[in-house]
Design an enzyme around this catalytic site. Structure first.
Site, PDB file in Angstrom:
ATOM      1  N   ALA A  75       1.004  -1.193  -0.216  1.00 47.06           N
ATOM      2  CA  ALA A  75      -0.036   0.008  -0.020  1.00 47.06           C
ATOM      3  C   ALA A  75       0.821   1.177   0.098  1.00 47.06           C
ATOM      4  O   ALA A  75       2.159   1.241   0.315  1.00 47.06           O
ATOM      5  CB  ALA A  75      -0.829  -0.165   1.205  1.00 47.06           C
ATOM      6  N   THR A  76       0.307   2.445  -0.352  1.00 45.67           N
ATOM      7  CA  THR A  76       0.941   3.625  -0.260  1.00 45.67           C
ATOM      8  C   THR A  76      -0.078   4.627   0.485  1.00 45.67           C
ATOM      9  O   THR A  76      -1.075   4.684   0.257  1.00 45.67           O
ATOM     10  CB  THR A  76       1.415   4.056  -1.759  1.00 45.67           C
ATOM     11  OG1 THR A  76       0.075   4.162  -2.502  1.00 45.67           O
ATOM     12  CG2 THR A  76       2.317   3.314  -2.703  1.00 45.67           C
ATOM     13  N   SER A  78      -1.275   8.068  -0.119  1.00 44.16           N
ATOM     14  CA  SER A  78      -1.301   8.960  -1.597  1.00 44.16           C
ATOM     15  C   SER A  78      -0.687  10.334  -1.187  1.00 44.16           C
ATOM     16  O   SER A  78      -0.227  10.911  -0.062  1.00 44.16           O
ATOM     17  CB  SER A  78      -2.588   9.248  -1.836  1.00 44.16           C
ATOM     18  OG  SER A  78      -3.508   8.167  -1.981  1.00 44.16           O
ATOM     19  N   HIS A  83      -4.855  13.830  -1.558  1.00 44.27           N
ATOM     20  CA  HIS A  83      -5.598  14.190  -0.109  1.00 44.27           C
ATOM     21  C   HIS A  83      -6.552  15.588  -0.293  1.00 44.27           C
ATOM     22  O   HIS A  83      -7.833  15.613   0.020  1.00 44.27           O
ATOM     23  CB  HIS A  83      -4.989  13.976   0.910  1.00 44.27           C
ATOM     24  CG  HIS A  83      -4.373  12.632   1.135  1.00 44.27           C
ATOM     25  ND1 HIS A  83      -3.140  12.252   1.532  1.00 44.27           N
ATOM     26  CD2 HIS A  83      -4.983  11.332   1.152  1.00 44.27           C
ATOM     27  CE1 HIS A  83      -2.974  10.998   1.723  1.00 44.27           C
ATOM     28  NE2 HIS A  83      -3.968  10.523   1.434  1.00 44.27           N
ATOM     29  N   HIS A 135      -8.796  -3.525   4.551  1.00 47.04           N
ATOM     30  CA  HIS A 135      -8.691  -5.032   4.498  1.00 47.04           C
ATOM     31  C   HIS A 135      -7.507  -5.812   5.058  1.00 47.04           C
ATOM     32  O   HIS A 135      -7.444  -7.019   5.226  1.00 47.04           O
ATOM     33  CB  HIS A 135      -9.362  -5.922   3.088  1.00 47.04           C
ATOM     34  CG  HIS A 135      -8.471  -5.537   1.968  1.00 47.04           C
ATOM     35  ND1 HIS A 135      -8.545  -6.054   0.820  1.00 47.04           N
ATOM     36  CD2 HIS A 135      -7.391  -4.795   1.904  1.00 47.04           C
ATOM     37  CE1 HIS A 135      -7.584  -6.121   0.061  1.00 47.04           C
ATOM     38  NE2 HIS A 135      -6.726  -5.040   0.596  1.00 47.04           N
ATOM     39  N   GLY A 169     -13.929  -3.336   1.797  1.00 45.36           N
ATOM     40  CA  GLY A 169     -14.381  -1.893   1.725  1.00 45.36           C
ATOM     41  C   GLY A 169     -15.447  -2.046   0.559  1.00 45.36           C
ATOM     42  O   GLY A 169     -16.296  -0.828   0.472  1.00 45.36           O
TER      43      GLY A 169
HETATM   44  N1  SAH Z   1      -5.920   6.691   1.702  1.00 48.61           N
HETATM   45  C1  SAH Z   1      -4.839   5.672   2.031  1.00 48.61           C
HETATM   46  C2  SAH Z   1      -4.567   5.064   0.672  1.00 48.61           C
HETATM   47  C3  SAH Z   1      -3.698   3.913   1.118  1.00 48.61           C
HETATM   48  S1  SAH Z   1      -3.474   2.695  -0.436  1.00 48.61           S
HETATM   49  C4  SAH Z   1      -3.608   6.738   2.356  1.00 48.61           C
HETATM   50  O1  SAH Z   1      -3.362   7.704   1.748  1.00 48.61           O
HETATM   51  O2  SAH Z   1      -2.963   6.478   3.376  1.00 48.61           O
HETATM   52  C5  SAH Z   1      -5.129   1.930  -0.637  1.00 48.61           C
HETATM   53  C6  SAH Z   1      -5.655   1.178   0.505  1.00 48.61           C
HETATM   54  O3  SAH Z   1      -6.496   0.343   0.177  1.00 48.61           O
HETATM   55  C7  SAH Z   1      -4.575  -0.037   0.771  1.00 48.61           C
HETATM   56  O4  SAH Z   1      -4.132   0.159   2.306  1.00 48.61           O
HETATM   57  C8  SAH Z   1      -5.190  -1.244   0.696  1.00 48.61           C
HETATM   58  O5  SAH Z   1      -4.997  -2.253   1.718  1.00 48.61           O
HETATM   59  C9  SAH Z   1      -6.750  -1.006   0.648  1.00 48.61           C
HETATM   60  N2  SAH Z   1      -7.609  -1.766   0.157  1.00 48.61           N
HETATM   61  C10 SAH Z   1      -7.412  -2.543  -1.026  1.00 48.61           C
HETATM   62  N3  SAH Z   1      -8.438  -3.217  -1.340  1.00 48.61           N
HETATM   63  C11 SAH Z   1      -9.278  -3.051  -0.342  1.00 48.61           C
HETATM   64  C12 SAH Z   1     -10.692  -3.724  -0.217  1.00 48.61           C
HETATM   65  N4  SAH Z   1     -11.390  -4.300  -0.725  1.00 48.61           N
HETATM   66  N5  SAH Z   1     -11.254  -3.047   1.054  1.00 48.61           N
HETATM   67  C13 SAH Z   1     -10.591  -2.333   1.923  1.00 48.61           C
HETATM   68  N6  SAH Z   1      -9.438  -1.985   1.738  1.00 48.61           N
HETATM   69  C14 SAH Z   1      -8.820  -2.214   0.511  1.00 48.61           C
END
Ligand code: SAH
Length: 253
Positions: A75-76, A78, A83, A135, A169
């Site tokens: 994960a990253t 953003s 944001h 998740h 999610g």
């Molecule tokens: N808004 C966060 C973005 C994180 S990256 C930030 O800026 O820190 C995207 C995130 O979506 C990851 O943490 C990943 O684990 C989550 N993700 C991917 N598929 C998902 C799902 N089906 N349900 C919940 N989270 C999910």
């Protein structure tokens, strides 16, 4: 900071790709002020909410750079301008007292900024609620501990105004619906109807969605803004191209 923006203002989509090198800062305040100066953040409330959250608590490697940073588990976090854009698209629905769902909460940074936007002044009854869903349980733990690094973040969690949950999610989170605003931080394969169902009327969904690809050609991802109006009618608009990690099945542990 070099102010190229005074001379030449490319469209927002192009700016988001090219501004990183001079929108960064050496402190959180400098970063946010710089984003504001070049119009990557335009809304005063969004600026204040971002000034209230130190990115160093969420993106330890290069906290004040306007670029995405790895946070583990693929994960990253953003980039800060993304944001900011997400909050600005949702701002009318981020009033004190609002309920918000942040899907793919990852580091927890945006969840905290969203909580600042829906929290009224101390003593007011309009305190709002933000649910962050991811998740990957380790990232949910990470978001909780990141937010606990500040007194205000701890208070938001202890009072139940911010909750982080491990769940898929793509199904939203029915328990706290309806939501005035839903933010999705990972690219969906489709505009999941259940998320629109969980919107209040009026309410707004901000979601990156994969475009239909032809064989061998990626269609790209676009942010869609979906409005459920007060009369319950639904209006969808494709607003700009992005690059997010995908919204997927949870990895097997
Ligand atoms: N808004 C966060 C973005 C994180 S990256 C930030 O800026 O820190 C995207 C995130 O979506 C990851 O943490 C990943 O684990 C989550 N993700 C991917 N598929 C998902 C799902 N089906 N349900 C919940 N989270 C999910």
């Amino acid at each position: 900071m070099f102010r190229l923006s005074r001379i030449f203002k490319p469209p927002r989509q192009i700016r988001t790709l090219t501004m990183a090198w001079y929108c960064s800062g050496s402190t959180n305040t400098e970063l946010v002020e710089n984003l504001f100066k070049v119009d990557l953040i335009k809304n005063e409330r969004v600026k204040e909410a971002m000034l209230g959250v130190d990115r160093a608590h969420y993106a330890p490697s290069r906290p004040y750079s306007d670029s995405p940073q790895p946070i583990g588990h693929g994960a990253t976090i953003s980039a800060p301008h993304m944001h900011g854009h997400a909050c600005e698209y949702l701002i009318e629905h981020l009033q004190p007292g609002a309920h918000v769902l942040d899907i793919g909460s990852g580091s927890g940074y945006l969840t905290h900024v969203l909580a600042n936007l829906v929290t009224g002044p101390p003593g007011s009854s309009e305190q709002g609620k933000v649910i962050g869903i991811d998740h990957i349980s380790e990232l949910v733990e990470l978001a909780r501990s990141n937010m606990n690094k500040s007194k205000q973040g701890r208070e938001l969690q202890d009072s139940g105004h911010v909750k982080f949950i491990t769940a898929d999610g793509r199904l939203g989170w029915k328990e706290d619906a309806p939501y005035d605003a839903i933010h999705v931080g990972a690219a969906a394969e489709t505009l999941h109807p259940v998320l629109i169902e969980q919107l209040r009327a009026p309410g707004r969904l901000f979601i990156p969605v994969e475009s239909d690809a032809s064989p061998g050609v990626s269609g790209g991802q676009y942010i869609w803004v979906v409005d459920k109006r007060a009369d319950g009618s639904v209006h969808k608009e494709k607003v700009f191209q992005v690059s997010y990690v995908p919204l997927t099945n949870a990895p097997r542990s």
